[in-house]
Design a protein around this motif. Sequence first.
Motif, PDB file in Angstrom:
ATOM      1  N   LYS A 197       0.810  -1.218   0.000  1.00 31.03           N
ATOM      2  CA  LYS A 197       0.000   0.000   0.000  1.00 31.03           C
ATOM      3  C   LYS A 197       0.844   1.270   0.000  1.00 31.03           C
ATOM      4  N   SER A 198       1.960   1.279   0.732  1.00 35.84           N
ATOM      5  CA  SER A 198       2.673   2.563   0.796  1.00 35.84           C
ATOM      6  C   SER A 198       4.194   2.475   0.747  1.00 35.84           C
ATOM      7  N   SER A 199       4.831   1.450   1.321  1.00 31.36           N
ATOM      8  CA  SER A 199       6.288   1.545   1.530  1.00 31.36           C
ATOM      9  C   SER A 199       7.078   1.715   0.228  1.00 31.36           C
ATOM     10  N   SER A 200       6.634   1.086  -0.865  1.00 26.05           N
ATOM     11  CA  SER A 200       7.440   1.183  -2.102  1.00 26.05           C
ATOM     12  C   SER A 200       7.400   2.588  -2.691  1.00 26.05           C
TER      13      SER A 200
ATOM     14  N   GLY B 282       7.735  -6.531   0.493  1.00 22.85           N
ATOM     15  CA  GLY B 282       8.085  -7.668   1.325  1.00 22.85           C
ATOM     16  C   GLY B 282       7.493  -8.935   0.722  1.00 22.85           C
ATOM     17  N   GLY B 283       7.524 -10.008   1.498  1.00 21.08           N
ATOM     18  CA  GLY B 283       7.022 -11.289   1.008  1.00 21.08           C
ATOM     19  C   GLY B 283       5.565 -11.240   0.604  1.00 21.08           C
ATOM     20  N   SER B 284       4.785 -10.358   1.239  1.00 22.66           N
ATOM     21  CA  SER B 284       3.345 -10.335   0.938  1.00 22.66           C
ATOM     22  C   SER B 284       3.075  -9.930  -0.509  1.00 22.66           C
ATOM     23  N   PRO B 285       3.551  -8.770  -0.975  1.00 27.60           N
ATOM     24  CA  PRO B 285       3.333  -8.444  -2.395  1.00 27.60           C
ATOM     25  C   PRO B 285       4.045  -9.395  -3.358  1.00 27.60           C
ATOM     26  N   LEU B 286       5.222  -9.900  -2.958  1.00 29.45           N
ATOM     27  CA  LEU B 286       5.919 -10.821  -3.859  1.00 29.45           C
ATOM     28  C   LEU B 286       5.094 -12.102  -4.050  1.00 29.45           C
ATOM     29  N   ASP B 287       4.598 -12.636  -2.942  1.00 27.96           N
ATOM     30  CA  ASP B 287       3.800 -13.873  -3.044  1.00 27.96           C
ATOM     31  C   ASP B 287       2.477 -13.621  -3.773  1.00 27.96           C
ATOM     32  N   ALA B 288       1.864 -12.469  -3.483  1.00 37.15           N
ATOM     33  CA  ALA B 288       0.593 -12.162  -4.162  1.00 37.15           C
ATOM     34  C   ALA B 288       0.812 -12.054  -5.666  1.00 37.15           C
TER      35      ALA B 288
ATOM     36  N   PRO C 206      12.725  -7.278  -3.721  1.00 44.84           N
ATOM     37  CA  PRO C 206      12.402  -7.380  -2.296  1.00 44.84           C
ATOM     38  C   PRO C 206      12.790  -6.100  -1.560  1.00 44.84           C
ATOM     39  N   THR C 207      11.924  -5.667  -0.653  1.00 47.00           N
ATOM     40  CA  THR C 207      12.247  -4.486   0.156  1.00 47.00           C
ATOM     41  C   THR C 207      12.275  -4.824   1.644  1.00 47.00           C
ATOM     42  N   THR C 208      12.152  -6.112   1.970  1.00 45.32           N
ATOM     43  CA  THR C 208      12.470  -6.587   3.321  1.00 45.32           C
ATOM     44  C   THR C 208      13.560  -7.639   3.151  1.00 45.32           C
ATOM     45  N   ALA C 209      14.272  -7.926   4.230  1.00 46.09           N
ATOM     46  CA  ALA C 209      15.336  -8.936   4.175  1.00 46.09           C
ATOM     47  C   ALA C 209      14.907 -10.113   5.020  1.00 46.09           C
TER      48      ALA C 209
ATOM     49  N   VAL D  11      13.575 -15.614  -4.758  1.00 41.32           N
ATOM     50  CA  VAL D  11      14.246 -16.773  -5.377  1.00 41.32           C
ATOM     51  C   VAL D  11      13.577 -18.091  -5.006  1.00 41.32           C
ATOM     52  N   THR D  12      12.291 -18.034  -4.696  1.00 40.35           N
ATOM     53  CA  THR D  12      11.609 -19.307  -4.411  1.00 40.35           C
ATOM     54  C   THR D  12      10.427 -19.527  -5.357  1.00 40.35           C
ATOM     55  N   GLN D  13       9.983 -20.775  -5.381  1.00 42.74           N
ATOM     56  CA  GLN D  13       8.832 -21.188  -6.197  1.00 42.74           C
ATOM     57  C   GLN D  13       7.560 -21.233  -5.352  1.00 42.74           C
TER      58      GLN D  13
ATOM     59  N   THR E 230      -5.689 -21.702   7.902  1.00 40.12           N
ATOM     60  CA  THR E 230      -4.251 -21.535   8.138  1.00 40.12           C
ATOM     61  C   THR E 230      -3.638 -20.819   6.934  1.00 40.12           C
ATOM     62  N   LYS E 231      -2.308 -20.805   6.850  1.00 46.38           N
ATOM     63  CA  LYS E 231      -1.653 -20.320   5.639  1.00 46.38           C
ATOM     64  C   LYS E 231      -1.263 -21.528   4.809  1.00 46.38           C
ATOM     65  N   SER E 232      -1.487 -21.440   3.499  1.00 43.49           N
ATOM     66  CA  SER E 232      -1.188 -22.574   2.611  1.00 43.49           C
ATOM     67  C   SER E 232      -0.253 -22.109   1.511  1.00 43.49           C
TER      68      SER E 232
ATOM     69  N   ARG F 201      19.405  -0.254  -0.395  1.00 37.09           N
ATOM     70  CA  ARG F 201      19.006   1.130  -0.086  1.00 37.09           C
ATOM     71  C   ARG F 201      17.512   1.220   0.227  1.00 37.09           C
ATOM     72  N   TYR F 202      16.725   0.306  -0.372  1.00 39.78           N
ATOM     73  CA  TYR F 202      15.273   0.348  -0.135  1.00 39.78           C
ATOM     74  C   TYR F 202      14.913  -0.018   1.309  1.00 39.78           C
ATOM     75  N   LEU F 203      15.867  -0.632   2.019  1.00 39.93           N
ATOM     76  CA  LEU F 203      15.572  -1.105   3.377  1.00 39.93           C
ATOM     77  C   LEU F 203      15.872  -0.045   4.444  1.00 39.93           C
TER      78      LEU F 203
HETATM   79  P1  NAP Z   1       5.274  -8.023   4.458  1.00 42.92           P
HETATM   80  O1  NAP Z   1       3.957  -8.499   4.972  1.00 42.92           O
HETATM   81  O2  NAP Z   1       5.529  -8.112   3.020  1.00 42.92           O
HETATM   82  O3  NAP Z   1       5.493  -6.489   4.907  1.00 42.92           O
HETATM   83  C1  NAP Z   1       5.356  -6.136   6.268  1.00 42.92           C
HETATM   84  C2  NAP Z   1       5.284  -4.625   6.412  1.00 42.92           C
HETATM   85  O4  NAP Z   1       6.527  -4.046   6.078  1.00 42.92           O
HETATM   86  C3  NAP Z   1       4.236  -3.966   5.540  1.00 42.92           C
HETATM   87  O5  NAP Z   1       3.516  -3.078   6.351  1.00 42.92           O
HETATM   88  C4  NAP Z   1       5.041  -3.223   4.494  1.00 42.92           C
HETATM   89  O6  NAP Z   1       4.417  -2.021   4.069  1.00 42.92           O
HETATM   90  C5  NAP Z   1       6.308  -2.905   5.256  1.00 42.92           C
HETATM   91  N1  NAP Z   1       7.505  -2.738   4.406  1.00 42.92           N
HETATM   92  C6  NAP Z   1       7.958  -3.530   3.416  1.00 42.92           C
HETATM   93  N2  NAP Z   1       9.110  -3.059   2.914  1.00 42.92           N
HETATM   94  C7  NAP Z   1       9.395  -1.919   3.591  1.00 42.92           C
HETATM   95  C8  NAP Z   1      10.464  -0.971   3.525  1.00 42.92           C
HETATM   96  N3  NAP Z   1      11.496  -1.156   2.685  1.00 42.92           N
HETATM   97  N4  NAP Z   1      10.435   0.090   4.353  1.00 42.92           N
HETATM   98  C9  NAP Z   1       9.401   0.254   5.231  1.00 42.92           C
HETATM   99  N5  NAP Z   1       8.378  -0.623   5.354  1.00 42.92           N
HETATM  100  C10 NAP Z   1       8.364  -1.696   4.549  1.00 42.92           C
HETATM  101  O7  NAP Z   1       6.405  -8.744   5.335  1.00 42.92           O
HETATM  102  P2  NAP Z   1       7.453  -9.909   5.022  1.00 42.92           P
HETATM  103  O8  NAP Z   1       7.863 -10.434   6.338  1.00 42.92           O
HETATM  104  O9  NAP Z   1       8.486  -9.479   4.061  1.00 42.92           O
HETATM  105  O10 NAP Z   1       6.589 -11.028   4.260  1.00 42.92           O
HETATM  106  C11 NAP Z   1       5.791 -11.925   4.975  1.00 42.92           C
HETATM  107  C12 NAP Z   1       5.020 -12.776   4.011  1.00 42.92           C
HETATM  108  O11 NAP Z   1       5.934 -13.559   3.214  1.00 42.92           O
HETATM  109  C13 NAP Z   1       4.119 -13.763   4.709  1.00 42.92           C
HETATM  110  O12 NAP Z   1       2.893 -13.862   4.014  1.00 42.92           O
HETATM  111  C14 NAP Z   1       4.884 -15.068   4.626  1.00 42.92           C
HETATM  112  O13 NAP Z   1       4.050 -16.199   4.715  1.00 42.92           O
HETATM  113  C15 NAP Z   1       5.539 -14.922   3.280  1.00 42.92           C
HETATM  114  N6  NAP Z   1       6.735 -15.765   3.045  1.00 42.92           N
HETATM  115  C16 NAP Z   1       6.958 -16.221   1.787  1.00 42.92           C
HETATM  116  C17 NAP Z   1       8.048 -17.030   1.500  1.00 42.92           C
HETATM  117  C18 NAP Z   1       8.249 -17.551   0.105  1.00 42.92           C
HETATM  118  O14 NAP Z   1       9.179 -18.302  -0.156  1.00 42.92           O
HETATM  119  N7  NAP Z   1       7.416 -17.179  -0.827  1.00 42.92           N
HETATM  120  C19 NAP Z   1       8.948 -17.358   2.509  1.00 42.92           C
HETATM  121  C20 NAP Z   1       8.720 -16.867   3.784  1.00 42.92           C
HETATM  122  C21 NAP Z   1       7.619 -16.061   4.040  1.00 42.92           C
HETATM  123  P3  NAP Z   1       3.594  -1.903   2.667  1.00 42.92           P
HETATM  124  O15 NAP Z   1       2.427  -2.833   2.774  1.00 42.92           O
HETATM  125  O16 NAP Z   1       3.212  -0.481   2.595  1.00 42.92           O
HETATM  126  O17 NAP Z   1       4.535  -2.304   1.573  1.00 42.92           O
END
Ligand code: NAP
Length: 368
Positions: free
Chosen positions: A38-41, A96-102, A135-138, A144-146, A157-159, A176-178
């Motif tokens: 919604k906003s961080s990017s 973060g993982g949420s938009p990437l997975d979506a 990715p903007t979270t670490a 790099v996953t499927q 639950t989460k699936s 720098r995005y972090l």
């Molecule tokens: P996230 O849910 O993607 O993000 C958490 C919060 O961090 C959001 O409010 C987001 O704001 C904010 N944010 C993201 N980047 C930011 C930045 N650079 N600066 C400031 N705020 C920032 O959290 P996540 O821990 O990265 O992802 C979790 C999800 O990933 C879960 O659904 C989990 O199940 C999944 N996951 C997937 C895998 C896989 O292999 N696919 C592995 C592990 C976990 P905005 O909404 O505004 O961006």
Amino acid sequence: MRAKFYLPTRVIAGPGCVKANAAALGALGSRAVVVTGKSSSKENGSLSDVEEALGSRGVAYAVYDGIGPNPGLEDCRGAARTIRAFDADFLVAIGGGSPLDAAKAAAILARNELSDDEAFSGNYPRGALPIAAVPTTAGTGSEVTQYAILTNDKAGTKSSIAWEGIFPAVAFLDARYLARLPRQVRINTALDALSHAAEGYLSLRADDWSRALAAEALRILGRALPKLALGESGSDLDEALLLAANLAGAVIAQTATTAVHAMGYSLTYRKGIDHGRANGLLLGAFLDYARGTAPEASQAVLRLTGFEDAAGFKALLDRLLGKRESLSAMELREFAAMASKTKHIANTAGAPDEATLAGLYAASLAVR
Ligand code: NAP
Ligand code: ZN
């Protein structure tokens, strides 16, 4: 020697890497939808860099910024409708993982008419759109996953969708995005990366390649996490965390995750505990368990993170986690039953049964 290593994602890293490598985006097509949160990017420079890079290659694009934390299928269907309406031929996922997975799920849903059950089936006859991931979270390593891990209300639950067609084609890592990540998000996501590296190292599916990557991720995290616990920040630390998370993502792409993630999903779905934190809460007790079922590998995990024994490792986790959440006895039983039925258990040395998993929850959270 043993390996079955597959990683089809081009990884491009470094400050300014998106704009400097715009051609890698242009190579994916001529019409893109950018899927983001919604906003961080909009605040950390990632979206404007992607927009400039797309513009410089003459790629027409639309932005879909409706993805919040822990997205479900409906969120992904919303993104897929925009992708179809725009007639995109590729996606750029930022966040973060949420938009990437979506974005990964939307890449499938835009091409395939699927019921909710079919969406998790791994059978997608019309394939998926290619994805570039920023990715903007670490933490998650999703670039790099499927996997796309979605809130699944039907299953309670989460699936996961696990399908090789959603490995991103390219991932851009720019720390720098972090820079303005909230401290709690930085800690929680680092705990997720630690969990991926440790679980991956201990997984029954680990091989010589995945172990080499997991070992390096654990070494980096062993140096970075004490700094995080002390409240340090800075670009070197963010770079280290982003690299470790990426390596650990490459690990779980090979090994999948194990009991910790299986147990963590109920903590997120039912208790609202952040994904990385949920894993961090469970990791100390899991390592104790693994000392009985995989003694050498669990000793290696401790050694690689810089600890002689489990006590130091657990003290670091305690400093990062602070006060732990509580569970009712009923929740504990339900969550253990649920985790015991997941496919993650088959990857876990000793194949912990329901009672063992209940013991791990009890050792990790206060039971009311
Ligand atoms: P996230 O849910 O993607 O993000 C958490 C919060 O961090 C959001 O409010 C987001 O704001 C904010 N944010 C993201 N980047 C930011 C930045 N650079 N600066 C400031 N705020 C920032 O959290 P996540 O821990 O990265 O992802 C979790 C999800 O990933 C879960 O659904 C989990 O199940 C999944 N996951 C997937 C895998 C896989 O292999 N696919 C592995 C592990 C976990 P905005 O909404 O505004 O961006
Ligand atoms: Zn995870």
